[in-house]
Design a protein around this motif. Structure first.
Motif, mmCIF file in Angstrom:
data_model
loop_
_atom_site.group_PDB
_atom_site.id
_atom_site.type_symbol
_atom_site.label_atom_id
_atom_site.label_comp_id
_atom_site.label_asym_id
_atom_site.label_seq_id
_atom_site.Cartn_x
_atom_site.Cartn_y
_atom_site.Cartn_z
ATOM 1 N N GLN A 23 4.444 -2.584 -8.092
ATOM 2 C CA GLN A 23 3.890 -2.171 -9.378
ATOM 3 C C GLN A 23 3.341 -0.743 -9.321
ATOM 4 O O GLN A 23 3.453 0.015 -10.289
ATOM 5 C CB GLN A 23 2.801 -3.154 -9.817
ATOM 6 C CG GLN A 23 3.340 -4.526 -10.211
ATOM 7 C CD GLN A 23 2.263 -5.429 -10.809
ATOM 8 O OE1 GLN A 23 1.309 -4.948 -11.425
ATOM 9 N NE2 GLN A 23 2.420 -6.733 -10.652
ATOM 10 N N ASP A 170 -0.179 -11.343 -11.536
ATOM 11 C CA ASP A 170 -1.409 -10.969 -12.231
ATOM 12 C C ASP A 170 -2.442 -10.408 -11.253
ATOM 13 O O ASP A 170 -3.172 -9.466 -11.586
ATOM 14 C CB ASP A 170 -1.986 -12.170 -12.977
ATOM 15 C CG ASP A 170 -1.178 -12.548 -14.211
ATOM 16 O OD1 ASP A 170 -0.498 -11.658 -14.762
ATOM 17 O OD2 ASP A 170 -1.222 -13.725 -14.614
ATOM 18 N N ALA A 173 -1.404 -6.907 -10.653
ATOM 19 C CA ALA A 173 -1.686 -6.038 -11.797
ATOM 20 C C ALA A 173 -3.154 -5.621 -11.806
ATOM 21 O O ALA A 173 -3.483 -4.466 -12.108
ATOM 22 C CB ALA A 173 -1.331 -6.756 -13.093
ATOM 23 N N VAL A 174 -4.048 -6.548 -11.461
ATOM 24 C CA VAL A 174 -5.471 -6.205 -11.359
ATOM 25 C C VAL A 174 -5.694 -5.263 -10.181
ATOM 26 O O VAL A 174 -6.476 -4.305 -10.277
ATOM 27 C CB VAL A 174 -6.327 -7.474 -11.226
ATOM 28 C CG1 VAL A 174 -7.785 -7.112 -10.928
ATOM 29 C CG2 VAL A 174 -6.244 -8.305 -12.494
ATOM 30 N N ARG A 177 -4.894 -1.736 -11.199
ATOM 31 C CA ARG A 177 -5.931 -1.132 -12.030
ATOM 32 C C ARG A 177 -7.158 -0.750 -11.208
ATOM 33 O O ARG A 177 -7.728 0.332 -11.395
ATOM 34 C CB ARG A 177 -6.327 -2.095 -13.165
ATOM 35 C CG ARG A 177 -5.221 -2.383 -14.158
ATOM 36 C CD ARG A 177 -4.656 -1.102 -14.788
ATOM 37 N NE ARG A 177 -5.665 -0.339 -15.490
ATOM 38 C CZ ARG A 177 -5.898 -0.418 -16.790
ATOM 39 N NH1 ARG A 177 -5.174 -1.257 -17.542
ATOM 40 N NH2 ARG A 177 -6.827 0.324 -17.367
ATOM 41 N N VAL A 259 -8.232 -11.089 -15.781
ATOM 42 C CA VAL A 259 -6.877 -10.530 -15.878
ATOM 43 C C VAL A 259 -6.681 -9.859 -17.231
ATOM 44 O O VAL A 259 -6.228 -8.704 -17.315
ATOM 45 C CB VAL A 259 -5.813 -11.618 -15.641
ATOM 46 C CG1 VAL A 259 -4.416 -11.068 -15.940
ATOM 47 C CG2 VAL A 259 -5.874 -12.137 -14.213
ATOM 48 N N THR A 263 -6.271 -5.782 -17.409
ATOM 49 C CA THR A 263 -4.877 -5.354 -17.569
ATOM 50 C C THR A 263 -4.437 -5.258 -19.018
ATOM 51 O O THR A 263 -3.420 -4.622 -19.308
ATOM 52 C CB THR A 263 -3.915 -6.322 -16.845
ATOM 53 O OG1 THR A 263 -3.881 -7.574 -17.549
ATOM 54 C CG2 THR A 263 -4.356 -6.555 -15.401
#
Length: 279
Positions: A23, A170, A173-174, A177, A259, A263
């Motif tokens: 990602q 997920d 994705a966190v 960030r 999450v 995100t």
């Protein structure tokens, strides 16, 4: 936002490490993918790394300013090797560290909880991800997934306790960030999926999606510990069986909005993940 430095992803062949590296590179960030075996992440620079071989650490850290930390698997005292590495990382210019821990292990708790406690003293920018149990435990090489495929059984000491199982995508994705946002969270973050499910619920959903009957085999703490002890040291087996016992007592029966909040996208449901990964 694209960072100007390089992000070191430790455990880049693992469940969350591989997804985090992928990602990050897809978003245009420079990534060094570290692993004991070649981490083939498109767009990332592979680098050999072994927690237990300090000779691999300096090259991995060269020109790195942030790092995603996955503790050594199966080590009941990861702080013994992780803290010296983290001091070296700070000395060589790493300014942000994101640690993968567990919802079941608080700051100052056993195993990686000691590293969690030390992180704010080592870095001004940091985060600790504390995900619940991975949904991929039922689709990958995890013992639950193997048992499902081979025997149609999920064995736990969790009874009817419920867990907010979370998708590794997920979690990644966190992680992205917390690694790349202008400001680090400087806190720990409990990550769950959108619903809390029992292992009986999991067995029912797997049966529905795959068309093959799967059942939840309920074990006692002692039975679970002894079964795990055939695969790992008995003290670590006892700790893992104890986590199941805590689930039975309600310790993981929760959901969070982390999450979605970090995100901007809702956490994925277990059925959707199962349909995606078991087609």
């Amino acid at each position: 936002m694209t960072t100007t430095g390089t992000t070191l992803v430790i455990g880049a062949t693992g469940t969350t490490g591989s997804r985090t590296a992928a990602q990050l590179t897809a978003a245009g960030h420079r990534v060094r993918a570290a692993s004991r075996r070649a981490a083939l992440v498109p767009g990332a620079e592979p680098v050999p790394f072994d927690w237990y071989d300090s000779a691999t650490h300096a090259a991995a850290l060269d020109e790195v300013d942030r790092v995603y930390l996955i503790p050594p698997l199966g080590d009941s005292d990861p702080a013994a090797i992780m803290l010296p590495f983290l001091r070296q990382a700070r000395a060589t210019g790493v300014r942000r560290a994101v640690l993968l821990s567990s919802s079941a292990i608080p700051e100052g708790g056993p195993a990686v909880g000691t590293v969690h406690q030390a992180l704010p003293e080592l870095f001004e920018e940091w985060a600790v991800l504390r995900p619940s149990w991975f949904m991929q435990n039922f689709t990958s090489a995890h013992s639950h997934a193997v048992s499902i495929r081979e025997d149609g059984i999920i064995s736990t000491a969790a009874g009817s306790g419920r867990v907010g199982f979370v998708d590794a995508e997920d979690i990644a994705a966190v992680a992205v960030r917390t690694l790349t946002d202008e400001q680090a969270p400087n806190t720990d973050l409990i990550l769950t999926g959108p619903e809390a499910l029992s292992y009986d619920d999991i067995a029912t959903i797997v049966t529905d999606v795959t068309g093959r009957r799967v059942i939840h085999h309920r074990l006692s703490f002692e039975q679970m510990r002894d079964q795990l002890a055939t695969l790992m040291p008995v003290d670590f087996a006892a700790m893992l069986a104890g986590l199941d016992r805590a689930i039975a007592e309600g310790a993981e029966d929760r959901v969070t909005d982390t999450v979605q909040r970090l995100t901007g996208s809702p956490a994925r449901a277990f059925r959707a993940v199962l349909e995606r990964e078991m087609r």
